[in-house]
Structures are given as structure tokens and as C-alpha cells.
Write a protein that holds these residues in place. Structure first.
Motif, short mmCIF file in Angstrom:
data_model
loop_
_atom_site.label_atom_id
_atom_site.label_comp_id
_atom_site.label_asym_id
_atom_site.label_seq_id
_atom_site.Cartn_x
_atom_site.Cartn_y
_atom_site.Cartn_z
N GLU A 318 0.84 -1.19 0.00
CA GLU A 318 0.00 0.00 0.00
C GLU A 318 0.88 1.25 0.00
OE1 GLU A 318 -2.29 -3.32 1.86
OE2 GLU A 318 -0.32 -2.46 2.23
N PRO A 319 0.39 2.40 -0.50
CA PRO A 319 1.21 3.61 -0.57
C PRO A 319 1.89 3.99 0.74
CG PRO A 319 -0.79 3.92 -1.84
CD PRO A 319 -0.94 2.60 -1.14
N GLU A 320 1.20 3.91 1.86
CA GLU A 320 1.83 4.26 3.14
C GLU A 320 2.94 3.28 3.48
OE1 GLU A 320 1.59 6.85 5.05
OE2 GLU A 320 0.08 7.80 3.79
N VAL A 321 2.71 2.00 3.20
CA VAL A 321 3.74 0.99 3.41
C VAL A 321 4.93 1.25 2.50
CG1 VAL A 321 4.28 -1.46 3.09
CG2 VAL A 321 2.18 -0.79 4.27
N ALA A 322 4.65 1.61 1.25
CA ALA A 322 5.72 1.89 0.29
C ALA A 322 6.62 3.01 0.78
CB ALA A 322 5.12 2.25 -1.07
N ARG A 323 6.04 4.04 1.35
CA ARG A 323 6.84 5.15 1.86
C ARG A 323 7.76 4.70 2.99
NH1 ARG A 323 2.63 8.29 -0.41
NH2 ARG A 323 1.04 7.73 1.10
N SER A 324 7.24 3.83 3.88
CA SER A 324 8.08 3.32 4.96
C SER A 324 9.22 2.46 4.43
CB SER A 324 7.22 2.50 5.94
OG SER A 324 6.28 3.31 6.61
N LEU A 325 8.92 1.65 3.43
CA LEU A 325 9.95 0.79 2.84
C LEU A 325 11.05 1.62 2.20
CD1 LEU A 325 7.67 -1.91 1.18
CD2 LEU A 325 9.19 -2.25 3.13
N ILE A 326 10.67 2.65 1.47
CA ILE A 326 11.66 3.50 0.81
C ILE A 326 12.52 4.22 1.84
CG2 ILE A 326 11.95 5.56 -0.63
CD1 ILE A 326 9.48 4.53 -2.21
N ALA A 327 11.88 4.69 2.92
CA ALA A 327 12.64 5.37 3.98
C ALA A 327 13.69 4.44 4.59
CB ALA A 327 11.69 5.86 5.07
N GLY A 328 13.38 3.14 4.68
CA GLY A 328 14.34 2.18 5.20
C GLY A 328 15.37 1.74 4.19
N MET A 329 14.95 1.68 2.92
CA MET A 329 15.83 1.16 1.87
C MET A 329 16.89 2.15 1.42
SD MET A 329 13.19 -0.80 -0.71
CE MET A 329 14.37 -0.59 -2.06
N VAL A 330 16.51 3.40 1.24
CA VAL A 330 17.41 4.35 0.59
C VAL A 330 18.74 4.51 1.32
CG1 VAL A 330 17.71 6.78 -0.04
CG2 VAL A 330 15.62 5.57 -0.69
N PRO A 331 18.77 4.67 2.66
CA PRO A 331 20.08 4.75 3.32
C PRO A 331 20.93 3.50 3.08
CG PRO A 331 18.36 5.50 4.80
CD PRO A 331 17.66 4.88 3.62
N PHE A 332 20.28 2.34 3.07
CA PHE A 332 21.00 1.10 2.81
C PHE A 332 21.55 1.07 1.39
CE2 PHE A 332 20.64 -3.09 0.76
CZ PHE A 332 21.62 -3.78 1.46
N LEU A 333 20.73 1.45 0.41
CA LEU A 333 21.16 1.45 -0.98
C LEU A 333 22.33 2.41 -1.19
CD1 LEU A 333 17.68 1.49 -2.78
CD2 LEU A 333 19.19 -0.48 -2.48
N GLN A 334 22.28 3.55 -0.53
CA GLN A 334 23.36 4.52 -0.64
C GLN A 334 24.67 3.94 -0.10
OE1 GLN A 334 21.74 7.87 1.45
NE2 GLN A 334 20.46 8.51 -0.25
N GLN A 335 24.58 3.26 1.03
CA GLN A 335 25.78 2.66 1.62
C GLN A 335 26.36 1.56 0.73
OE1 GLN A 335 25.23 1.51 5.77
NE2 GLN A 335 23.72 3.14 6.01
N ALA A 336 25.46 0.84 0.03
CA ALA A 336 25.90 -0.28 -0.81
C ALA A 336 26.41 0.18 -2.17
CB ALA A 336 24.76 -1.26 -1.00
N SER A 337 26.19 1.45 -2.51
CA SER A 337 26.63 1.97 -3.81
C SER A 337 28.15 2.05 -3.86
CB SER A 337 26.05 3.36 -4.04
OG SER A 337 24.65 3.31 -4.08
N PRO A 338 28.73 1.93 -5.04
CA PRO A 338 30.19 2.08 -5.17
C PRO A 338 30.60 3.51 -4.81
CG PRO A 338 29.15 2.07 -7.32
CD PRO A 338 28.10 1.69 -6.34
N ALA A 339 31.82 3.69 -4.37
CA ALA A 339 32.30 5.01 -3.96
C ALA A 339 32.11 6.02 -5.09
CB ALA A 339 33.77 4.93 -3.58
N GLY A 340 31.43 7.12 -4.76
CA GLY A 340 31.22 8.20 -5.73
C GLY A 340 30.11 7.96 -6.71
N ALA A 341 29.44 6.77 -6.64
CA ALA A 341 28.39 6.48 -7.62
C ALA A 341 27.00 6.51 -7.03
CB ALA A 341 28.63 5.10 -8.26
#
Length: 361
Positions: A318-341
Motif C-alpha cells: 500500500e502507498p503508506e507501506v511503500a513510503r516506509s519501505l523506501i525510507a528504510g531502503m534508501v540509506p542502505f542502498l546509498q551505503q551499498a553503492s560504489p564510492a562516488g556512484a
């Protein structure tokens, strides 16, 4: 005793159609979501090892790619507009597709039409299950799509059966992925808690007729209501999504073959110890179909995996659930990204507790 209990549970699910369940009249269908990210890009097709895969490539083409892998019998539309648009707004290139035997991807019409009860009994008793294709084959479809798009490396996010497919993909091709997000999924271990009977009945539409389009829509909306978030369920939103999915096509036999592949895959616990990419496991605290213990077991099996439980989330996006998932995912995805990318400056690394606080804000 557990096997006996499971057998009676299955019999209850499959005898349910003998019980009369009224299908109330539906209001007029809600129009498709306006400005949907799925409407912003054409539906394209890739042939992967002679299997035609329907996909959509959305968001900025220079963004870091995220490959979304959906679950049992579901279409790429099941990710929902809010989830996909939320990732696009964060700067990601979102690649979504229909698994084989679902949506607009190739159907295996000449394959078998497995019996649900026989397949599940084979699994419970530990008998060999011969499926028309495997979860590993479906993982190869996902990696082949990246090849088709000339994407060298991506994040991979899998929901439910899609989580199992994503697990296989990172095990077979760790060099192709920055990270794994396994969402409302499982290790397949047989000793984990079983689904609630109401949730299984809803998933397979037990007891509900499907003689008309209206009845098919009601079955879909009912399933969302039972397995999804109790807090955030919105009938109009659910009906709109179900209508859109029906317009693209539904295929019962494909869902059964996918289910057979799930059970044939068995317990992945030992295999998951070999996962080498950064992993985040997300799970709904109220998931009646795949209880949270499955997510915890997945995180425990994968070295260094982080586990995050989302309050008020069932087995839906659901949209509200999606927002919570993105809030949790994005910091993790940023950390997993290659340096500078990374798409955004990640700053100091966040631990799981800090990410959970972001989700709850």
C-alpha cells in the motif's frame, strides 16, 4: 504432528470452495491511476534464453539501476505507483518486469497444470517435486534482462517469491549486484511458521466464484484486504490496481507452475550462507502469509544481513507501506553503492537501529 496439521490445513483450504461465500456487487471501477510511472514508459520485451520477458525501464536513465522482482502470480504493477515513483524521485533507474508465466511475459501453455494440494503434500512429506522450471531459471531471466539492457551492475529487490529469485540471482552472479533487498520473503525452511489459513484461502480465491469480471475483481480486492495492511487498506486503491492487472491479463496455470517451482526449491538456509553482497531484509510485522519469522530467518542465514520489520505492513505494498519501505531502503542502498556512484551523498553509515528510526518518523 506438524505434517498432519499441515495436511488438515490444506484440506481446509481446498474444501473451502464447497462453502458458499457471497460476492457482493462492486461499485463502478475506479479509473486507472493518473500519472502512473508505469504509464510514462513503454512496455518492452527481451528474449532471454528463448523466453520472452515483458519489462519497463523507468526513471532517469543515468540513475543507479534497481531491478525489481515480483512474487507469485503477480505482475510488475503489483509494486504499485507509490513505491516505483518513490524510488524514481530518489534518482534511481527502476527496471521492473513480469516473471515468466505471468502478466505479459511468455506463458508455458504446453506445461503441466500442477495440483496445489499434491505439490504441497509432496513438499511436506519431503518427496521429490518435478517442476516445469525452477527458481534458478527465473533468476536467470532476471540476470538475462540486465544483459539485454547492457546493465553491468544493479541493486536487486525481490518481494515474496521475488525475494527467492533475487537470492538465487546474487548467489549465481554476485558480481552483477551492488546489493540485495529481500522483502517479505523466506529461506524456505520447513520448520518456519505456516501461513494463516485465511491468507492462503484469499491468495488462491478459495470459496469465491470467478464467472464474471466483477467476481474476478472482487476476488482480487478480497485478497488484498486479507493479506495486506489492516491499517492502510483502501478498497478504491485496491480495486483500481486489480482492474489494471486484469486488463493486462491473468493466468491461473502460470501461478500454479510458479508455486510448484517455489516448493521444488526447498530450504535455501545453507545456500544463503554464501551470499556475498550487502543485504537488507524487510518484513511486515503483520504479514499473515509469510510470518515475520521467515524474514528473521533469512537475515540470520545471510552473513552481515540487516533486518528491519515494518509496523502495520502485511503482505502487500500500500502507498503508506511503500513510503516506509523506501525510507528504510534508501540509506542502505546509498551505503551499498560504489564510492562516488551513489545517487545522493550517503554521509556517515547508518546502522539498522538508525534506519528503523527513520522509518518510524
Amino acid at each position: 504432528m506438524r505434517i498432519i496439521t499441515a495436511v488438515f490445513l490444506l484440506l481446509g483450504i481446498l474444501m473451502a470452495p464447497l462453502v458458499s461465500v457471497a460476492s457482493p456487487a462492486l461499485a463502478k471501477p475506479v479509473a486507472e491511476t493518473q500519472n502512473s510511472p508505469f504509464d510514462s514508459r513503454p512496455i518492452s520485451f527481451a528474449v532471454v534464453d528463448e523466453v520472452s520477458i515483458a519489462y519497463q525501464d523507468m526513471g532517469p536513465q543515468d540513475g543507479e539501476p534497481i531491478l525489481l522482482v515480483m512474487g507469485l502470480g503477480a505482475q510488475m504493477l503489483h509494486w504499485g505507483d507509490a513505491f516505483v515513483q518513490g524510488l524514481i524521485d530518489e534518482g534511481y533507474r527502476v527496471i521492473a518486469f513480469d516473471n515468466r508465466d505471468a502478466g505479459l511475459s511468455q506463458k508455458f501453455y504446453e506445461g503441466s497444470e500442477p495440483s496445489m494440494i499434491w505439490t504441497m503434500l509432496q513438499y511436506k512429506f519431503g518427496w521429490e517435486i518435478n517442476s516445469d522450471y525452477s527458481i534458478a531459471d527465473m533468476a536467470n531471466d532476471a540476470v538475462g534482462l540486465l544483459d539485454h539492457l547492457q546493465v553491468e551492475k544493479a541493486h536487486i529487490v525481490g518481494a515474496s517469491m521475488g525475494g527467492m529469485i533475487a537470492q538465487h540471482a546474487v548467489l549465481a552472479h554476485p558480481e552483477r549486484f551492488y546489493s540485495l533487498v529481500s522483502m517479505m520473503s523466506t529461506t524456505g525452511a520447513p520448520d518456519l511458521p505456516e501461513a494463516e489459513q485465511d491468507a492462503l484461502q484469499a491468495l488462491f480465491g478459495a470459496g469465491l466464484p470467478e464467472n464474471t469480471r466483477e467476481e474476478v475483481v472482487y476476488r482480487g480486492v478480497h485478497a488484498v484486504k486479507v493479506i495486506g495492511s489492516k491499517k492502510y487498506f483502501d478498497e478504491a486503491q485496491a480495486r483500481s490496481l486489480v482492474e489494471r492487472q486484469i486488463n493486462r491479463g491473468r493466468y491461473k496455470a502460470g501461478k500454479l507452475r510458479q508455486m510448484q517451482a517455489v516448493f521444488a526449491d526447498g530450504d535455501r538456509t545453507e545456500r544463503l550462507k554464501a551470499v556475498k553482497v550487502p543485504t537488507l531484509v524487510l518484513h511486515g510485522a503483520e504479514d499473515p502469509l509469510v510470518p515475520p519469522a521467515h524474514g528473521k530467518a533469512t537475515a540470520d542465514a545471510i552473513p552481515g544481513a540487516e533486518y528491519m520489520e515494518i509496523a502495520d505492513m502485511g503482505h502487500n505494498l500500500e502507498p503508506e507501506v511503500a513510503r516506509s519501505l523506501i525510507a528504510g531502503m534508501v540509506p542502505f542502498l546509498q551505503q551499498a553503492s560504489p564510492a562516488g556512484a551513489g545517487v545522493v551523498d550517503a554521509g556517515e553509515p547508518m546502522d539498522t537501529e538508525e534506519m528503523q528510526e527513520v522509518v518510524e518518523q
